[in-house]
Structure formats: structure tokens, C-alpha cells
Design an enzyme around this catalytic site. Structure first.
Site, PDB file in Angstrom:
ATOM      1  N   GLU A  40       0.850  -1.188   0.000  1.00 27.33           N
ATOM      2  CA  GLU A  40       0.000   0.000   0.000  1.00 27.33           C
ATOM      3  C   GLU A  40       0.885   1.236   0.000  1.00 27.33           C
ATOM      4  O   GLU A  40       1.947   1.260   0.636  1.00 27.33           O
ATOM      5  CB  GLU A  40      -0.932   0.044   1.204  1.00 27.33           C
ATOM      6  CG  GLU A  40      -0.250   0.366   2.512  1.00 27.33           C
ATOM      7  CD  GLU A  40      -1.202   0.704   3.640  1.00 27.33           C
ATOM      8  OE1 GLU A  40      -1.429   1.903   3.882  1.00 27.33           O
ATOM      9  OE2 GLU A  40      -1.678  -0.227   4.299  1.00 27.33           O
ATOM     10  N   LYS A 128      -7.929  -3.434  10.529  1.00 23.94           N
ATOM     11  CA  LYS A 128      -6.576  -3.013  10.855  1.00 23.94           C
ATOM     12  C   LYS A 128      -6.552  -2.497  12.288  1.00 23.94           C
ATOM     13  O   LYS A 128      -7.117  -1.449  12.583  1.00 23.94           O
ATOM     14  CB  LYS A 128      -6.158  -1.915   9.858  1.00 23.94           C
ATOM     15  CG  LYS A 128      -4.928  -1.115  10.220  1.00 23.94           C
ATOM     16  CD  LYS A 128      -4.726  -0.032   9.164  1.00 23.94           C
ATOM     17  CE  LYS A 128      -3.826   1.082   9.651  1.00 23.94           C
ATOM     18  NZ  LYS A 128      -3.657   2.112   8.608  1.00 23.94           N
TER      19      LYS A 128
END
Length: 213
Positions: A40, A128
Site C-alpha cells: 500500500e 486493521k
């Protein structure tokens, strides 16, 4: 993209954030070359959307490529236009809803049980735990898995190789790793040192095996 299947298979998400767009791009490509499939690019880095667009062009249409630090609707839409095919947020926000409307899977940032339920109800594929080290580390993950045994958690924040091993052993579907893996590579640091760190983390992932095995 099946984000949950990718997390279960690869078990590691590299987080690239830098002040040098050219170096950040080289960092992304180096990580992929070394075998780290899930990367990412944080939107808090300099010219991050440009880095995502250039990485997409270099990697082709099928390689997983995420946008991180997506704070809201505008960020999600811009990341989609740049070529991201999954979204990572630091918190529960309208960025989750916007990403899902665009067909993008989401790894949503959460801390508390209430946020976990909110993120799942908004359509997040995975959760997350951020910042994981400050939340209580592997012990907090273990506590969350009591009331939420089937949910896919990805600890992020302060995850070095030793912590990665411990989180995975305690049931994390994957871990997200920034500076302990990236170091200064995205700011122009040495790529050979990045490759060495990448191998160290990949060794941990291989040791722990695919989630569910």
C-alpha cells in the site's frame, strides 16, 4: 480483487510512505520483486497518487496495489482513479463507504470493539488494529479474538519481525509493516538494505505458514 484471500495467503502488507516520489516508486517495485505481493502507498506521502499511478503502470493491471491513509470520500475516489485496487483507512470513516461503492475492498482501521462492529457493518473486508503496539500488542489481539473469533485482524503500527511472528501466532490474518521494513528507502535510502529487510519479513511469514493451515 479478493483482499481477504490475499491477506490469508500472503500475510504481510508493506506500507510505503516517503518524501521522494521516485524513491517511493522504486521501493514499491523492489518490494514486489522480492516477493511481497501486497503493498500500500500511503496518501500521506509526497505525491502519493502519482506514485500509485506510476506503480500501476509498471506492475500492470493484475498486481495488488493499495492506497493507505484514506481519510474520506475524496481520498477513496482519487485513489481509485490513480489505480489502487484496495483501500486502507486509519479509522472508521466515509472513506469505507465510498470505496465499497467503487467496488474496492477495504482494510479498515479500528481500535475498539465498537469501531470493529461499525467497520464490519460498513462493509470492510478486514480490520486493521491501529496503532497495534500502543493498543496493547499481541495481548490486545488475543483479547479481541475472544468476542470476535472469526474476524480477520491485521495489526499495524510498531510491527517489527519479532512482533510480526507473535501477532501471526496469536491469530492475526496478516500484519502491516511500515518503517521496520521500509526504513529510509522511500526517502532515497539503499535498496539493497530494503531487500535484506524484505527477506527477513518473508522468512517470518513462511515460517508461520498460510493462515488456516
Amino acid at each position: 480483487m479478493d483482499l481477504l484471500a490475499a491477506l490469508r495467503s500472503h500475510r504481510l502488507v508493506a506500507i510505503v510512505r516517503g518524501d521522494d516520489p521516485d524513491a517511493a516508486l522504486k521501493t514499491v517495485l523492489t518490494l514486489v520483486e522480492e516477493g511481497i505481493a501486497l503493498v500500500e502507498v500511503s496518501l500521506s506521502g509526497r505525491a502519493a497518487l502519482e506514485v500509485i499511478a506510476r506503480a500501476r503502470a509498471a506492475l500492470g493491471p493484475d498486481a495488488p496495489l493499495g492506497a493507505g491513509t484514506v481519510l474520506g470520500t475524496d481520498d477513496a475516489r482519487a485513489a481509485h482513479r490513480a489505480g489502487a485496487d484496495f483501500i486502507v483507512t486509519p479509522a472508521v470513516s466515509d472513506g469505507i463507504t465510498a470505496a465499497r461503492e467503487l467496488g474496492l475492498p477495504v482494510l479498515a482501521g479500528v481500535m475498539t470493539p465498537t469501531e470493529i462492529l461499525s467497520a464490519i457493518r460498513l462493509g470492510a473486508e478486514a480490520l486493521k488494529i491501529f496503532p497495534a503496539a500502543q493498543a496493547g500488542g499481541p495481548g490486545y489481539l488475543r483479547a479481541l479474538r475472544g468476542p470476535f473469533p472469526g474476524l480477520p485482524f491485521v495489526p499495524v503500527g510498531g510491527v517489527d519481525a519479532a512482533a510480526a511472528r507473535e501477532y501471526l501466532a496469536h491469530g492475526a490474518v496478516a500484519v502491516g509493516v511500515g518503517s521496520p521494513l521500509i526504513g529510509d528507502a522511500a526517502d532515497g535510502g539503499r535498496l539493497d538494505e530494503l531487500r535484506t529487510r524484505a527477506c527477513e519479513f518473508l522468512d517470518v511469514v513462511r515460517e508461520m505458514g498460510e493462515e488456516g493451515q
